[in-house]
Design a protein around this motif. Sequence first.
Motif, PDB file in Angstrom:
ATOM      1  N   GLU A 188       1.048  -1.022  -0.264  1.00  0.00           N
ATOM      2  CA  GLU A 188       0.205  -0.112  -0.071  1.00  0.00           C
ATOM      3  C   GLU A 188       0.934   0.932   0.122  1.00  0.00           C
ATOM      4  O   GLU A 188       0.227   2.369  -0.301  1.00  0.00           O
ATOM      5  N   THR A 189       2.189   1.486   0.874  1.00  0.00           N
ATOM      6  CA  THR A 189       2.928   2.351   0.921  1.00  0.00           C
ATOM      7  C   THR A 189       2.940   2.587  -0.865  1.00  0.00           C
ATOM      8  O   THR A 189       3.190   3.742  -0.988  1.00  0.00           O
TER       9      THR A 189
ATOM     10  N   GLU B 284       4.997  10.416  -5.984  1.00  0.00           N
ATOM     11  CA  GLU B 284       6.593  10.599  -5.930  1.00  0.00           C
ATOM     12  C   GLU B 284       7.297   9.862  -5.900  1.00  0.00           C
ATOM     13  O   GLU B 284       6.733   8.387  -6.231  1.00  0.00           O
ATOM     14  N   VAL B 285       8.612  10.514  -5.939  1.00  0.00           N
ATOM     15  CA  VAL B 285       9.906   8.855  -5.622  1.00  0.00           C
ATOM     16  C   VAL B 285       9.399   7.609  -5.262  1.00  0.00           C
ATOM     17  O   VAL B 285       8.959   7.571  -3.839  1.00  0.00           O
TER      18      VAL B 285
ATOM     19  N   LEU C 164      10.701   0.141  -3.709  1.00  0.00           N
ATOM     20  CA  LEU C 164      10.316  -1.010  -4.659  1.00  0.00           C
ATOM     21  C   LEU C 164      12.229  -1.995  -4.317  1.00  0.00           C
ATOM     22  O   LEU C 164      12.314  -2.626  -4.625  1.00  0.00           O
ATOM     23  N   ASN C 165      12.733  -0.630  -4.025  1.00  0.00           N
ATOM     24  CA  ASN C 165      14.174  -1.448  -3.766  1.00  0.00           C
ATOM     25  C   ASN C 165      13.830  -2.536  -2.756  1.00  0.00           C
ATOM     26  O   ASN C 165      14.957  -3.266  -2.561  1.00  0.00           O
ATOM     27  N   LYS C 166      13.285  -1.929  -1.130  1.00  0.00           N
ATOM     28  CA  LYS C 166      13.550  -3.044   0.123  1.00  0.00           C
ATOM     29  C   LYS C 166      12.708  -4.343  -0.568  1.00  0.00           C
ATOM     30  O   LYS C 166      13.250  -5.307   0.453  1.00  0.00           O
ATOM     31  N   TYR C 167      12.248  -4.516  -1.801  1.00  0.00           N
ATOM     32  CA  TYR C 167      11.999  -5.786  -2.169  1.00  0.00           C
ATOM     33  C   TYR C 167      12.389  -6.480  -3.157  1.00  0.00           C
ATOM     34  O   TYR C 167      11.731  -7.575  -3.329  1.00  0.00           O
TER      35      TYR C 167
ATOM     36  N   GLU D 289      12.204  -2.650 -13.615  1.00  0.00           N
ATOM     37  CA  GLU D 289      12.124  -2.280 -12.297  1.00  0.00           C
ATOM     38  C   GLU D 289      11.933  -3.262 -11.509  1.00  0.00           C
ATOM     39  O   GLU D 289      12.177  -3.176 -10.532  1.00  0.00           O
ATOM     40  N   TYR D 290      11.209  -4.568 -11.755  1.00  0.00           N
ATOM     41  CA  TYR D 290      10.680  -5.323 -10.919  1.00  0.00           C
ATOM     42  C   TYR D 290      11.712  -6.287 -10.496  1.00  0.00           C
ATOM     43  O   TYR D 290      11.730  -7.158  -9.863  1.00  0.00           O
ATOM     44  N   ILE D 291      12.667  -6.591 -11.809  1.00  0.00           N
ATOM     45  CA  ILE D 291      13.620  -7.375 -11.460  1.00  0.00           C
ATOM     46  C   ILE D 291      13.614  -9.269 -12.647  1.00  0.00           C
ATOM     47  O   ILE D 291      14.386  -9.965 -12.336  1.00  0.00           O
TER      48      ILE D 291
END
Length: 192
Positions: free
Chosen positions: A125-126, A135-136, A141-144, A168-170
């Motif tokens: 949700e964040t 917003e950036v 996303l990098n945390k996941y 960007e999801y790798i």
Amino acid sequence: MLVGVIDSGIGGLEIVNRLSDKNKYILIMDNAFFPYGNKRKEFLIKRTIYLIDYLVKRGVDCVILGCNTLSITTLDIVRRCFDIKIYGVFEHLVKHFNKRNLFIGSRISSKYVRENYHIDSISVETLINLLERGEVYNNFLNKYKCIFKNYDNIILGCTHLLKIPKEEYIVSTIDQVEELKKVIVWWLFKFL
């Protein structure tokens, strides 16, 4: 054909942009009640009926519930309330549910998937809120990404997540728009 699309925000715009073809669209970006993912079922049902009624009065031929939360919580009910074709986006993801894929979405949709389909799911949700506000989102996303790499595919369980470029999801992503497009084209061919 005139198609109505309902979403709590920018996710609906992503659907319209990806479906855009010879159809015309009325898009409701219901920002006043964003996000739908934290609303009570009773509220979502009343709100969806109200918005579909608005679209029907404007002459739409069909409606797309462009929000997975709406699709999960209201689709069966609103289909019984109206005499037009109503599509949900969630139903087009189900065939991809397996242990090698991770579902990400709102709190409601992630919980629903975990409890009813018994696959891994994460509420983001964040991230959805960051995307809605423009917003950036990269740090979040990098945390996941360390979690994502453990799966073959990420199932995008919120149309807001379509705003993020797939790379960007790798890992590979699965979204509902291409499947939805096939269903609408089939329906047009069969009934119009």
